[in-house]
Design a protein around this motif. Structure first.
Motif, short mmCIF file in Angstrom:
data_model
loop_
_atom_site.label_atom_id
_atom_site.label_comp_id
_atom_site.label_asym_id
_atom_site.label_seq_id
_atom_site.Cartn_x
_atom_site.Cartn_y
_atom_site.Cartn_z
N ARG A 33 -52.89 87.81 -57.48
CA ARG A 33 -52.76 88.74 -58.61
C ARG A 33 -52.39 90.15 -58.19
O ARG A 33 -52.52 91.08 -58.97
N ARG A 34 -51.94 90.32 -56.97
CA ARG A 34 -51.53 91.66 -56.52
C ARG A 34 -50.22 92.01 -57.23
O ARG A 34 -49.28 91.23 -57.21
N PRO A 35 -50.15 93.16 -57.85
CA PRO A 35 -48.96 93.50 -58.64
C PRO A 35 -47.69 93.64 -57.81
O PRO A 35 -46.59 93.45 -58.34
N GLU A 36 -47.83 93.92 -56.52
CA GLU A 36 -46.63 94.09 -55.70
C GLU A 36 -46.09 92.76 -55.16
O GLU A 36 -45.05 92.73 -54.51
N LEU A 37 -46.80 91.64 -55.46
CA LEU A 37 -46.38 90.32 -54.99
C LEU A 37 -46.16 89.37 -56.16
O LEU A 37 -46.89 89.40 -57.15
N GLU A 38 -45.18 88.51 -56.01
CA GLU A 38 -45.02 87.36 -56.89
C GLU A 38 -45.11 86.14 -56.00
O GLU A 38 -44.23 85.91 -55.16
N VAL A 39 -46.19 85.39 -56.11
CA VAL A 39 -46.42 84.23 -55.26
C VAL A 39 -45.85 83.00 -55.95
O VAL A 39 -46.35 82.57 -56.98
N VAL A 40 -44.78 82.46 -55.37
CA VAL A 40 -44.16 81.25 -55.88
C VAL A 40 -44.70 80.09 -55.05
O VAL A 40 -44.58 80.09 -53.83
N LEU A 41 -45.34 79.14 -55.71
CA LEU A 41 -45.97 78.03 -55.01
C LEU A 41 -45.17 76.75 -55.25
O LEU A 41 -45.12 76.23 -56.37
N PHE A 42 -44.53 76.28 -54.20
CA PHE A 42 -43.77 75.04 -54.28
C PHE A 42 -44.72 73.87 -54.05
O PHE A 42 -45.48 73.86 -53.09
N HIS A 43 -44.68 72.91 -54.95
CA HIS A 43 -45.62 71.80 -54.90
C HIS A 43 -44.92 70.49 -55.24
O HIS A 43 -43.85 70.49 -55.82
N PRO A 44 -45.56 69.35 -54.89
CA PRO A 44 -45.00 68.06 -55.27
C PRO A 44 -44.97 67.91 -56.79
O PRO A 44 -45.84 68.44 -57.49
N ARG A 45 -43.98 67.21 -57.28
CA ARG A 45 -43.87 67.00 -58.72
C ARG A 45 -45.09 66.26 -59.28
O ARG A 45 -45.48 66.44 -60.42
N ARG A 63 -43.77 75.86 -58.84
CA ARG A 63 -42.44 75.28 -58.92
C ARG A 63 -42.48 73.91 -58.25
O ARG A 63 -42.78 73.81 -57.07
N ALA A 64 -42.18 72.86 -59.01
CA ALA A 64 -42.18 71.50 -58.46
C ALA A 64 -40.93 71.26 -57.63
O ALA A 64 -39.83 71.69 -58.00
N LEU A 65 -41.11 70.59 -56.50
CA LEU A 65 -40.00 70.22 -55.63
C LEU A 65 -40.06 68.72 -55.34
O LEU A 65 -41.10 68.21 -54.91
N ASP A 66 -38.94 68.04 -55.55
CA ASP A 66 -38.89 66.62 -55.23
C ASP A 66 -39.10 66.37 -53.73
O ASP A 66 -39.69 65.37 -53.35
#
Length: 86
Positions: A33-45, A63-66
């Protein structure tokens, strides 16, 4: 305000490995939740809505990744590459 720094993380561990889940939750608690970061979490579908909702609540943008989805052809190709050390 400047654009946030986008940080990509992978949730590519076996769901039965509780240590990986705990590590990821602690990391997201610390930085999610740090305002200077956007944490994009790639995970299995097939990560499951409960997990995805938890990650989202901790500040991640899931974000789901095949390629991370077990037994998907892209997953098999990645695993083969790991075995062949490519």
């Amino acid at each position: 305000m400047a654009e946030p720094i986008r940080l990509g993380l992978f949730a590519a561990f076996d769901p039965s490995w509780g240590g990986g889940e705990s590590f990821l939750a602690n990391l997201l608690t610390a930085i999610g939740r740090r305002p200077e970061l956007e944490v994009v979490l790639f995970h299995p579908r097939d990560a499951g809505e409960t997990r995805v909702a938890r990650w989202r609540a901790l500040g991640a943008v899931p974000r789901a990744l095949d390629q991370l989805t077990r037994h998907h052809p892209a997953w098999w190709a990645r695993k083969l590459g790991e075995r062949l050390d490519l």
